[in-house]
Design an enzyme around this catalytic site. Structure first.
Site, short mmCIF file in Angstrom:
data_model
loop_
_atom_site.label_atom_id
_atom_site.label_comp_id
_atom_site.label_asym_id
_atom_site.label_seq_id
_atom_site.Cartn_x
_atom_site.Cartn_y
_atom_site.Cartn_z
N ARG A 1 20.20 60.21 -31.70
CA ARG A 1 19.25 59.33 -31.01
C ARG A 1 19.98 58.66 -29.84
NH1 ARG A 1 17.50 53.30 -32.23
NH2 ARG A 1 15.88 53.18 -30.65
N HIS B 1 15.23 51.55 -23.81
CA HIS B 1 16.11 50.74 -24.66
C HIS B 1 16.68 49.60 -23.81
CE1 HIS B 1 18.60 50.91 -28.57
NE2 HIS B 1 18.94 49.78 -27.97
N GLU C 1 12.63 48.15 -30.12
CA GLU C 1 12.62 46.72 -30.48
C GLU C 1 11.86 45.85 -29.49
OE1 GLU C 1 16.44 45.14 -31.53
OE2 GLU C 1 16.57 46.42 -33.30
N ASN D 1 14.44 49.62 -37.28
CA ASN D 1 15.81 49.15 -37.08
C ASN D 1 16.00 47.99 -38.05
OD1 ASN D 1 16.07 50.92 -34.99
ND2 ASN D 1 16.34 49.38 -33.39
N TYR E 1 18.84 45.49 -40.23
CA TYR E 1 20.23 45.07 -40.44
C TYR E 1 20.37 44.03 -41.54
CZ TYR E 1 21.42 47.56 -36.16
OH TYR E 1 21.62 48.55 -35.24
N GLU F 1 17.85 52.73 -36.88
CA GLU F 1 19.13 52.00 -36.80
C GLU F 1 19.39 51.28 -38.10
OE1 GLU F 1 19.85 49.25 -33.55
OE2 GLU F 1 18.83 50.58 -32.15
C1 NOJ Z 1 19.49 46.75 -32.19
C2 NOJ Z 1 19.53 47.32 -30.81
O1 NOJ Z 1 18.56 48.33 -30.69
C3 NOJ Z 1 20.90 47.83 -30.41
O2 NOJ Z 1 20.89 48.02 -29.04
C4 NOJ Z 1 21.95 46.85 -30.86
O3 NOJ Z 1 23.22 47.20 -30.39
C5 NOJ Z 1 21.95 46.79 -32.36
N1 NOJ Z 1 20.67 46.30 -32.79
C6 NOJ Z 1 23.01 45.89 -32.97
O4 NOJ Z 1 22.78 44.57 -32.64
#
Ligand code: NOJ
Length: 507
Positions: free
Chosen positions: A104, A149, A194, A329, A331, A400
């Site tokens: 990607r 992006h 995002e 995405n 985290y 992600e």
């Molecule tokens: C989401 C973003 O899409 C990416 O550009 C970023 O580096 C990562 N999160 C980590 O923060």
């Protein structure tokens, strides 16, 4: 991107939440479905460099990183970054070393269209992306392209960017060029990465404005996405046979107590329901709770109408269902409680004032190199479960997921993070979630927006001090490679890092 506005909470908050444990503790080896695709991700500004080479014009990130005084940590910029503009062959070699199915990456709008418009196509930029795509396909690796992006053409920003309704056409025109140029070979498209960060962080971070332009931006993003989807669907899918979706930033928000369930739901709807509901729900449109809260506040603040611009019935229909898949995405997770005293805590009007809840993380949760990115794998489980239940089990690509460190090749903390999150993902797959692919962030260290190169997300380390931008596999690269090769999550696997990672046959 890191949420600056939330950092305050982590310091200020006093409510301690119960320390949750993973929903299912298992350590036996577990299999992924055979059809599961594995990949790694990057984005143009974060890795390419070549910021003014071969006819590329400036994006907003060239502008932001060249501001004086500088606003990015360490005054870092993406002028050279990981130099992927010149090192793409090495990048593809790394992808082969990992044995990945998918890569990607994103297109730099200004490398392809230096004016921002399709009046002039920059052949050198096109050649660069053709080179990457062809190199990937040579080794049977599927390109997954993110059209946007975050590196918006500076010229378009000066015309109002995502708050000018004309951007719906500007984006659709740009996307058409990309489908024309690359769609014969690219079968996975993501329109926008995002939107929440583009709209909220974009306006708050750069212009210190929130509670109005961010909502205008949200509407424009959804319309631009939907028009692009329908254009692809009608004009390109019949011959190109690809698939197209959108990627949302989707943290999970857990209520502190039962009484806070509504507050946590409010946060979820504001943070990503505002983008997911119009596309993936049966009814379409912005979430009801978001519409009501903003409307009530707006009127009480003296606005003649809601600061959230309404969709027309035709627009609701246009946006509804406009995605083949949902890109996730993910985290981390935070805790939420209702606190009326949030009124007055934030500027009014503002996005967080509209939400009316407090968000924080438990200090006892395992941390990372970014204070707001704590390791909470059960949140991933709950997020994916909620998406399956709320939106009738849409096809999902995890576009992600990853862990920041301060550097080093022996990244056991990253290895542990990946294993725990993949374990949660296997739980939801067992329960019926339609997860088609998992894409790690990131293939290599890169420019992490407002914190520059100070944190590292890469499976491969990049030496930013060396002119060659030497790439070296970390322990996580070896472990991920084994996961991909065997389609198995084995908590006990220990790689031998003295052996070169190498390329397996068939890659
Ligand atoms: C989401 C973003 O899409 C990416 O550009 C970023 O580096 C990562 N999160 C980590 O923060």
């Amino acid at each position: 991107m890191i949420k600056f506005s939330l950092l305050l909470f982590y310091v200020a908050c006093c409510v301690s939440a119960e320390n949750k444990t993973s929903n299912i503790e298992r350590h036996e080896a577990r299999k992924f479905p055979e059809s599961m695709l594995f990949g790694a991700a990057t984005s143009s500004y974060q890795i390419e460099g070549g910021w003014n080479e071969d006819g590329k014009s400036e994006s907003i990130w060239d502008d932001i990183t060249h501001m004086e005084p500088c606003i990015v940590l360490g005054c870092h910029n993406g002028d050279v970054a990981a130099d992927s503009y010149h090192l793409y062959k090495r990048d593809v070699e790394m992808i082969r070393e990992l044995g990945l199915d998918v890569y990607r990456f994103s297109l730099s709008w200004t490398r392809i269209l230096p004016t921002g418009f399709p009046d002039r196509i920059n052949e050198k930029g096109v050649e660069y992306y053709n080179n990457i795509i062809n190199e990937l396909l040579k080794y049977n690796i599927q390109p997954m392209i993110t059209l946007f992006h975050w590196d918006l053409p500076r010229k378009l920003e000066s015309l109002g960017g995502w708050s000018n309704s004309l951007i719906v056409d500007w984006f659709t025109d740009y996307s058409r060029i990309a489908f024309e140029l690359f769609g014969d070979r690219v079968k996975y498209w993501i329109t926008i990465n995002e939107p929440r960060e583009v709209c909220y962080s974009g306006y708050d971070y750069r212009y210190n404005m929130s509670g109005y332009p961010d909502y205008v931006c949200a509407k424009m993003i959804l319309l631009a996405h939907a028009k692009t989807f329908h254009m692809y669907d009608k004009e390109y899918r019949p011959t190109q046979n690809g698939t197209i979706g959108i990627t949302l930033s989707t943290p999970f928000y857990e209520p502190v107590s039962e009484e806070d369930a509504e507050a946590a739901e409010d946060v979820i709807q504001f943070e990503w329901g505002i983008y997911a509901n119009p596309i993936f729900s049966k009814s379409g449109d912005f979430p009801q709770s978001v519409k009501e809260k903003i409307a009530v506040k707006s009127l009480s603040q003296g606005f003649p109408r809601s600061r959230l611009p309404a969709f027309t019935p035709e627009e609701i229909e246009l946006v509804k269902g406009s995605s083949d898949f949902l890109g996730i995405n993910h985290y981390t997770t935070s805790l939420v409680y209702r606190n009326e005293s949030v009124n007055g805590y934030y500027a009014s009007p503002s996005y967080y004032d509209d939400i009316g809840a407090m968000i924080y993380q438990d200090n006892s949760w395992e941390g990372s190199a970014i204070s707001s990115l704590k390791v909470v794998p059960w949140g991933f489980y709950k997020l994916l479960t909620k998406i399956r239940e709320d939106y009738d089990n849409p096809p999902i690509y995890i576009t992600e997921n990853g862990f920041p460190t301060q550097g080093g090749l022996e990244d056991d903390d990253r290895v542990a993070y990946y294993r725990k999150y993949l374990d949660s993902m296997l739980d939801v797959i067992e329960e019926g979630s339609d997860i088609k692919g998992y894409i790690a962030w990131s293939l290599m260290d890169n420019f992490e927006w407002n914190v520059g190169y100070t944190v590292k997300f890469g499976l491969f380390e990049v030496d930013f001090e060396s002119p060659e931008r030497t790439r070296t596999p970390r322990k996580a690269a070896y472990v991920y490679k084994e996961i991909v090769r065997t389609h198995t999550l084995d908590f006990n696997y220990e790689p031998d890092m003295n052996v070169a990672i190498g390329i397996d046959e068939g890659h």
